[in-house]
Design a protein around this motif. Structure first.
Motif, PDB file in Angstrom:
ATOM      1  N   SER A 194       0.868  -1.200   0.000  1.00  0.00           N
ATOM      2  CA  SER A 194       0.000   0.000   0.000  1.00  0.00           C
ATOM      3  C   SER A 194       0.887   1.226   0.000  1.00  0.00           C
ATOM      4  N   TYR A 195       0.466   2.231  -0.721  1.00  0.00           N
ATOM      5  CA  TYR A 195       1.219   3.489  -0.796  1.00  0.00           C
ATOM      6  C   TYR A 195       0.308   4.636  -0.397  1.00  0.00           C
ATOM      7  N   PRO A 196       0.884   5.671   0.170  1.00  0.00           N
ATOM      8  CA  PRO A 196       0.042   6.801   0.575  1.00  0.00           C
ATOM      9  C   PRO A 196      -0.389   7.666  -0.613  1.00  0.00           C
ATOM     10  N   ASP A 197       0.317   7.538  -1.743  1.00  0.00           N
ATOM     11  CA  ASP A 197      -0.023   8.399  -2.880  1.00  0.00           C
ATOM     12  C   ASP A 197      -0.676   7.601  -4.001  1.00  0.00           C
ATOM     13  N   GLY A 198      -1.556   8.280  -4.719  1.00  0.00           N
ATOM     14  CA  GLY A 198      -2.347   7.642  -5.773  1.00  0.00           C
ATOM     15  C   GLY A 198      -1.497   7.079  -6.903  1.00  0.00           C
ATOM     16  N   ARG A 199      -0.389   7.758  -7.260  1.00  0.00           N
ATOM     17  CA  ARG A 199       0.421   7.311  -8.405  1.00  0.00           C
ATOM     18  C   ARG A 199       0.987   5.919  -8.154  1.00  0.00           C
ATOM     19  N   ARG A 200       1.601   5.737  -6.984  1.00  0.00           N
ATOM     20  CA  ARG A 200       2.197   4.429  -6.708  1.00  0.00           C
ATOM     21  C   ARG A 200       1.124   3.376  -6.398  1.00  0.00           C
ATOM     22  N   GLN A 201       0.041   3.822  -5.771  1.00  0.00           N
ATOM     23  CA  GLN A 201      -1.043   2.863  -5.489  1.00  0.00           C
ATOM     24  C   GLN A 201      -1.643   2.352  -6.805  1.00  0.00           C
ATOM     25  N   HIS A 202      -1.757   3.257  -7.778  1.00  0.00           N
ATOM     26  CA  HIS A 202      -2.277   2.850  -9.097  1.00  0.00           C
ATOM     27  C   HIS A 202      -1.323   1.836  -9.740  1.00  0.00           C
ATOM     28  N   ALA A 203      -0.009   2.115  -9.634  1.00  0.00           N
ATOM     29  CA  ALA A 203       0.984   1.200 -10.226  1.00  0.00           C
ATOM     30  C   ALA A 203       0.900  -0.174  -9.553  1.00  0.00           C
ATOM     31  N   GLU A 204       0.728  -0.174  -8.238  1.00  0.00           N
ATOM     32  CA  GLU A 204       0.649  -1.441  -7.493  1.00  0.00           C
ATOM     33  C   GLU A 204      -0.583  -2.235  -7.938  1.00  0.00           C
ATOM     34  N   ARG A 205      -1.675  -1.512  -8.106  1.00  0.00           N
ATOM     35  CA  ARG A 205      -2.907  -2.172  -8.545  1.00  0.00           C
ATOM     36  C   ARG A 205      -2.737  -2.736  -9.961  1.00  0.00           C
ATOM     37  N   MET A 206      -2.088  -1.950 -10.813  1.00  0.00           N
ATOM     38  CA  MET A 206      -1.841  -2.419 -12.186  1.00  0.00           C
ATOM     39  C   MET A 206      -1.015  -3.699 -12.164  1.00  0.00           C
ATOM     40  N   MET A 207       0.028  -3.742 -11.301  1.00  0.00           N
ATOM     41  CA  MET A 207       0.865  -4.944 -11.311  1.00  0.00           C
ATOM     42  C   MET A 207       0.110  -6.148 -10.755  1.00  0.00           C
ATOM     43  N   ALA A 208      -0.841  -5.895  -9.871  1.00  0.00           N
ATOM     44  CA  ALA A 208      -1.662  -7.005  -9.367  1.00  0.00           C
ATOM     45  C   ALA A 208      -2.598  -7.504 -10.478  1.00  0.00           C
TER      46      ALA A 208
END
Ligand SMILES: Cc1cc2nc3c(=O)[nH]c(=O)nc-3n(C[C@H](O)[C@H](O)[C@H](O)COP(=O)(O)O)c2cc1C
Length: 204
Positions: free
Chosen positions: A115-129
């Protein structure tokens, strides 16, 4: 048995999306083998965010088909499609689910991802999932192909996620991504044309 590179490429290139099946049931052991091979897909941080729901009972298939049809009907009506056309599309969609010896729902579970506090990295994490779950989806189709089964990936669950969770009594953490119809093939579809390699590939 030893397989040559040509055999293995041939195996990969002869997978087809099969949409018509013989009614023969698939043994549970074969379904388990397919899922276990699907779970050998690569995944980001090896978190394995895929989840599978195997649907084989006629009652569960009908329940799912009917519930998804309501969402589909609502969306088509919203698009202004004539009601006759809506009814024929709904009928076809229900028949596809009911006629498949097995329907395997592929879900995404973000619980073990970072989990990331910022939307950019959270979006990237979701994309990789999501990419990891898709890798398992392809591996599932290839594993079915290895078993002499046919299968097709359908994307309709993305348009009916909550309905599916409610109907199948799933945890809200299991986000439906795709549905796989699997069975012994009643047809071997023709190869669907691919773009020329030169049009999808560059060298730097
Ligand atoms: C993400 C994804 C979604 C798909 N959704 C559908 C679908 O909703 N209905 C369908 O009949 N086929 C669906 N397909 C199958 C494609 O139509 C098929 O893979 C493509 O036409 C190439 O044919 P082949 O798989 O036989 O090589 C989907 C495939 C993927 C990868």
């Amino acid at each position: 048995m030893t397989y040559t590179e040509t055999d293995l490429h041939n195996f990969l290139q002869t997978r087809r999306s099969v949409r018509r099946f013989k009614p023969d049931p698939i043994p549970d052991s074969v379904i388990e083998t397919i899922l276990s091979t699907a779970a050998y897909a690569p995944s980001a941080h090896n978190r394995q965010p895929w989840r599978f729901v195997v649907i084989t009972s006629p009652a569960a298939k009908t329940g799912l088909a009917d519930a998804m049809a309501l969402d589909f009907e609502r969306d088509l009506a919203h698009d202004g499609i004539p009601s006759e056309k809506i009814q024929s599309q709904i009928k076809r969609s229900k028949e596809r689910i009911n006629a498949a010896p097995a329907a395997i729902l592929l879900c995404l579970d973000m619980s073990d991802m970072d989990s990331y506090p910022d939307g950019r990295r959270q979006h990237a994490e979701r994309m990789m999932a999501v990419q990891s779950v898709a890798a398992a989806g392809l591996q599932l189709l290839l594993a079915a192909h290895a078993e002499g089964l046919g299968g097709v990936w359908v994307c309709s669950p993305l348009f009916a996620q909550e309905t599916i969770q409610t109907t199948l009594n799933l945890s809200p953490l299991w986000e439906p991504q795709g549905l796989f119809f699997v069975g012994y093939p009643a047809e071997i579809p023709k190869v669907r044309e691919r773009k020329h390699l030169e049009s999808v590939f560059i060298k730097r």
